[in-house]
Design a protein around this motif. Structure first.
Motif, PDB file in Angstrom:
ATOM      1  N   GLN A 521       0.816  -1.216   0.000  1.00  0.00           N
ATOM      2  CA  GLN A 521       0.000   0.000   0.000  1.00  0.00           C
ATOM      3  C   GLN A 521       0.849   1.265   0.000  1.00  0.00           C
ATOM      4  O   GLN A 521       0.511   2.241  -0.664  1.00  0.00           O
ATOM      5  N   TYR A 522       1.944   1.247   0.770  1.00  0.00           N
ATOM      6  CA  TYR A 522       2.761   2.463   0.889  1.00  0.00           C
ATOM      7  C   TYR A 522       4.025   2.408   0.039  1.00  0.00           C
ATOM      8  O   TYR A 522       4.885   3.272   0.154  1.00  0.00           O
ATOM      9  N   GLY A 523       4.153   1.371  -0.790  1.00  0.00           N
ATOM     10  CA  GLY A 523       5.300   1.271  -1.687  1.00  0.00           C
ATOM     11  C   GLY A 523       6.638   1.267  -0.968  1.00  0.00           C
ATOM     12  O   GLY A 523       7.569   1.971  -1.357  1.00  0.00           O
ATOM     13  N   LEU A 524       6.732   0.501   0.103  1.00  0.00           N
ATOM     14  CA  LEU A 524       7.965   0.491   0.885  1.00  0.00           C
ATOM     15  C   LEU A 524       9.003  -0.436   0.231  1.00  0.00           C
ATOM     16  O   LEU A 524       8.742  -1.620   0.069  1.00  0.00           O
ATOM     17  N   PRO A 525      10.183   0.093  -0.110  1.00  0.00           N
ATOM     18  CA  PRO A 525      11.175  -0.728  -0.817  1.00  0.00           C
ATOM     19  C   PRO A 525      12.055  -1.562   0.121  1.00  0.00           C
ATOM     20  O   PRO A 525      13.274  -1.582  -0.016  1.00  0.00           O
TER      21      PRO A 525
END
Lengths: 641, 163
Positions: A521-525
């Motif tokens: 959802q938050y595009g955490l890499p």
């Protein structure tokens, strides 16, 4: 004055009659079969009326009455909160409505309340700021408890806001009611139940102050739903004075002088620092002190990064899985200075055995109750580690003395030749230690490394050399499996451009695997480094050593296909089975082209690998079991405790 | 060794359970615990009777001080102090017992505060030891009911526990 009040009243009345209460009339009718429900829905309707009232008042008075929920949000803004991790529910709906309307902080929606608290906890560990989480009443609150206890054991400053059923419903076994203040009492620094809207602002001020000052810790603020709808004037206290809470910050000068004198006279000195040093942001002061003295330094599991691991004065982590040289130096030193460390059972093993050797102990800690708890201390110094170390450095600079401890270093270098952190490389199986070594190389030692709990955690602690504080994020005190992924989330929010690696095991990762969704959802890499040995490794290791290989329930069958699982959330999945592919896979995962992608790396590792060295539970520091790769020096037989 | 610890704490809801919870969570002994508000209604004064080695007592004091609601802690055993406890005992006072109970009560400087057909209720104040001694000296079968408040303690002379 009187006229204004009258006007307000009139407007309020007209608005509440015209719009708000109409919708609630239906509700009251439906629920009229029970007096109790009538009462509850009446409370709800007053809430909405009140909200309408607040809007109407804004135009009239200078300091208008606002709802408890809005006050709460304003308090969080006042404290410069940037991220709030949470999960909505019935009892916090008024609060979530205000969250919707504000843009002072970003709310991060997790998939389980436990992860909300862990993420807030990691955010705090990475930044030093107070972490904030919001959960609803009942199951939301109980789900948060593991996260709160984890933060408590590692002294992490958190403010956890939990919803509660409306005040008249408390104690009635209402829907989603649980005594949150009672349940969390043993695992918080302090907690509050707010029973009056007028108390919200002052309580929040206290909560942040208590969480962050002295020995930090989590604070729970339990707020009943009706309180978040009641109205009052918003006044955030500028200052705060509590007659019952005044942590000592400045150390006793006489004691500090005495400590410096002892250190300068030592023949076999040792510096031992823990999580308190990191929490107190005293790493630069420690480095200055240690370099000026040229004394050996060891860090606890919680203290890693407090002193640069690649420095020649660093003898490695100590404790149950610490290095041979660190444990031997700890056992055989004549003057020991402990800084923000607490001599716990995983660090010094058996205190009786530890005390068989004579040594003078200096202990700096902000919490007096940590001093002389497990081990008698000779020179206690209660104070903030940073301020005490600064004072010591000043005295040292004035003294301008050098203490030659060449013999002691010679002895330490001899212990170093045991090479306790060595493993047998294999071309057939991936060695977990090798993966961590390569991770360190590929990330150049700069990544935030979070772990879960077990063998992988120890290997990460042993083989990733942390040169900076607040980069090593793990659950040391409570040993909570499942923290790794939410911790990685907290770190990534703390520093969006940083490399964040979550080193985990296939047991631990499944304890909060649902957070793969939050990461999407938050595009955490984040890069997950799963050391997959198909066993609950640390349990298996103990069963091998102490239970004659009876592997009771420590083998995990039916593991998911982690690659497909990661892909199903839109992440990148990789499985690595060949030792020759380890480095290239890591290079790829951390490459600029995957900079913005979440990568789940499933390393199929050697099942038989154990964590060495190891001090058996209850044994002394010098009673280490070394791996077969290390040559034994003076390994005594172990005494059962 | 037995210690009597006095403390002042904020008169807040749940303050008592924080102290009681601390003792059970850390497995400290607790013999008795009394608490009531002081002349300043924002403060409660508590007296705890506990026992343990010097190290344990040191930890108890430190842990009590660590509780946010606790304002001040004093180990009364560090100096001279007075300890008092109140006990109410209901004893049989039938023909044969009636005289003897009155006599015993006088010897221990107690007071009979309720007289019924077959029983007396005696009020007795003193140190825990004195109350124990009174119970010891009574015929066990004559005791119908006892209730004790637990010890309250106060320092002698200049030893004052105040905010």
């Amino acid at each position: 004055m009187l006229r204004v009040v009258y006007l307000t009243f009139k407007i309020t009345l007209s608005i509440s009659f015209s719009s708000a209460s109409r919708t609630y009339l239906n509700e009251v009718c439906i629920q009229s079969n029970s007096e109790r429900l009538m009462e509850l829905s009446f409370m709800e309707s007053t809430a909405t009326d009140n909200m309408a009232e607040s809007k109407s008042q804004k135009n009239i008075t200078a300091n208008p009455n606002i709802t408890g929920a809005e006050i709460l949000i304003r308090c969080l803004n006042e404290e410069n909160v940037k991220f709030v991790f949470g999960y909505p529910g019935g009892a916090v709906l008024h609060i979530y409505d205000e969250i919707y309307k504000q843009n002072g902080f970003k709310h991060i929606l997790v998939r389980h309340e436990q992860a909300a608290v862990h993420a807030a906890d990691a955010f705090s560990r990475a930044t030093g700021e107070v972490g904030v989480a919001i959960v609803t009443s009942g199951p939301g609150a109980t789900n948060a408890v593991t996260g709160i206890a984890t933060a408590y054991m590692d002294s992490i400053p958190l403010v956890v806001i939990s919803g509660q059923v409306p005040v008249p419903a408390i104690g009635m076994d209402a829907f989603q009611e649980v005594d949150m203040v009672g349940i969390t009492r043993p695992c918080v620094k302090h907690n509050f139940l707010v029973k009056d809207v007028k108390d919200i602002a002052a309580t929040m001020k206290k909560a942040f102050y208590i969480a962050a000052s002295g020995r930090p810790g989590p604070v729970v603020v339990d707020i009943p739903k009706d309180i978040t709808a009641h109205l009052t004037e918003y006044i955030y206290p500028k200052t705060l004075e509590m007659r019952s809470y005044n942590p000592v910050l400045k150390g006793h000068s006489g004691q500090i002088k005495k400590a410096v004198k002892l250190l300068l006279e030592a023949k076999r000195p040792m510096i031992y620092t823990g999580g308190g040093l990191v929490l107190g942001d005293a790493s630069p002061e420690l480095v200055k002190l240690a370099r000026a003295l040229n004394y050996p330094v060891t860090n606890t599991l919680m203290g890693l990064g407090g002193y640069p691991a690649t420095d020649k004065q660093f003898v490695g982590m100590l404790g149950m899985h610490g290095s041979y040289e660190a444990n031997m130096a700890m056992q055989n030193c004549d003057v020991l200075i402990a800084v923000g460390a607490r001599f716990d059972d995983r660090v010094i093993g058996n205190p009786g055995n530890f005390q068989t050797k004579d040594r003078t102990i200096i202990h700096i800690d902000v919490d007096p109750s940590s001093i002389s708890k497990r081990v008698k201390v000779d020179v206690p110094i209660v104070g903030h580690v940073q301020s005490v170390l600064r004072e010591m450095n000043e005295i040292l600079a004035l003294e301008n003395k050098q203490n030659n401890i060449a013999d002691w270093w010679k002895q330490i270098d001899e212990w170093r030749t045991v090479k306790s952190m060595v493993y047998q490389q294999s071309t057939e199986f991936i060695k977990p230690q090798y993966v961590i070594e390569k991770l360190w190389e590929v990330t150049k030692g700069n990544a935030y490394v979070t772990t879960d709990v077990g063998q992988h955690q120890m290997w990460a602690a042993q083989y990733y050399k942390f040169d900076q504080p607040r980069r090593w994020i793990n659950s040391g005190g409570l040993g909570t499996m499942g923290v790794g992924l939410p911790y990685a989330m907290g770190c990534q929010f703390a520093d969006k451009n940083a490399q964040v690696a979550c080193v985990t095991g296939e047991g631990s990762i499944q304890m909060n695997i649902q957070e793969l969704s939050t990461c999407a959802q938050y595009g955490l890499p984040i890069k997950v480094i799963l050391l997959n040995n198909r066993y609950l490794g640390m349990v298996r290791q103990w069963q091998e050593f102490f239970y004659e290989n009876r592997y009771s329930e420590s083998y995990m069958d039916s593991l998911p296909d982690f690659v497909k699982l990661a892909e199903s959330y839109g992440h990148i999945g990789m499985q690595i089975t060949n030792p020759a592919d380890v480095e290239s896979a890591l290079v790829k995962a951390f490459s600029p082209e995957l900079k913005d992608r979440f990568v789940f790396m499933d390393f199929i590792t050697d099942q038989s690998e154990n964590v060495f060295p190891m001090i058996p539970n209850g044994a002394g520091l010098a009673e280490m079991i070394l791996g077969k790769e290390q040559k034994l020096v003076d390994n005594h037989t172990r005494e059962e405790d | 060794m037995k210690h009597i610890i006095s403390l002042l704490m904020e008169n807040e809801a749940g303050a008592l359970s924080r102290v009681a919870g601390l003792f059970s969570a850390r497995a400290y002994n607790i013999e008795s615990l009394t608490v009531a508000p002081t002349e300043d209604s924002t403060l409660s004064r508590m007296t705890i009777v506990t026992s343990g080695s010097d190290e344990i007592i040191e930890q108890i004091i430190k842990q009590l001080n660590k509780l946010i609601d606790v304002v001040k802690v004093l180990d009364l055993n560090d100096g001279k102090f007075i300890e008092r406890e109140l006990m109410l005992v209901k004893v049989k006072a039938t023909n044969t017992y009636r005289e003897e109970m009155k006599r015993m009560c006088d010897i221990f400087r107690g007071r009979i505060i309720d007289v019924a057909d077959g029983s007396f209720t005696i009020e007795l104040t003193g140190s825990g030891n004195k109350l124990d001694a009174f119970i010891e000296s009574l015929d066990k079968s004559a005791i119908l009911e006892t209730v004790r408040t637990g010890a309250s303690g106060i320092g002698r002379g200049d030893r004052i526990l105040k905010v």
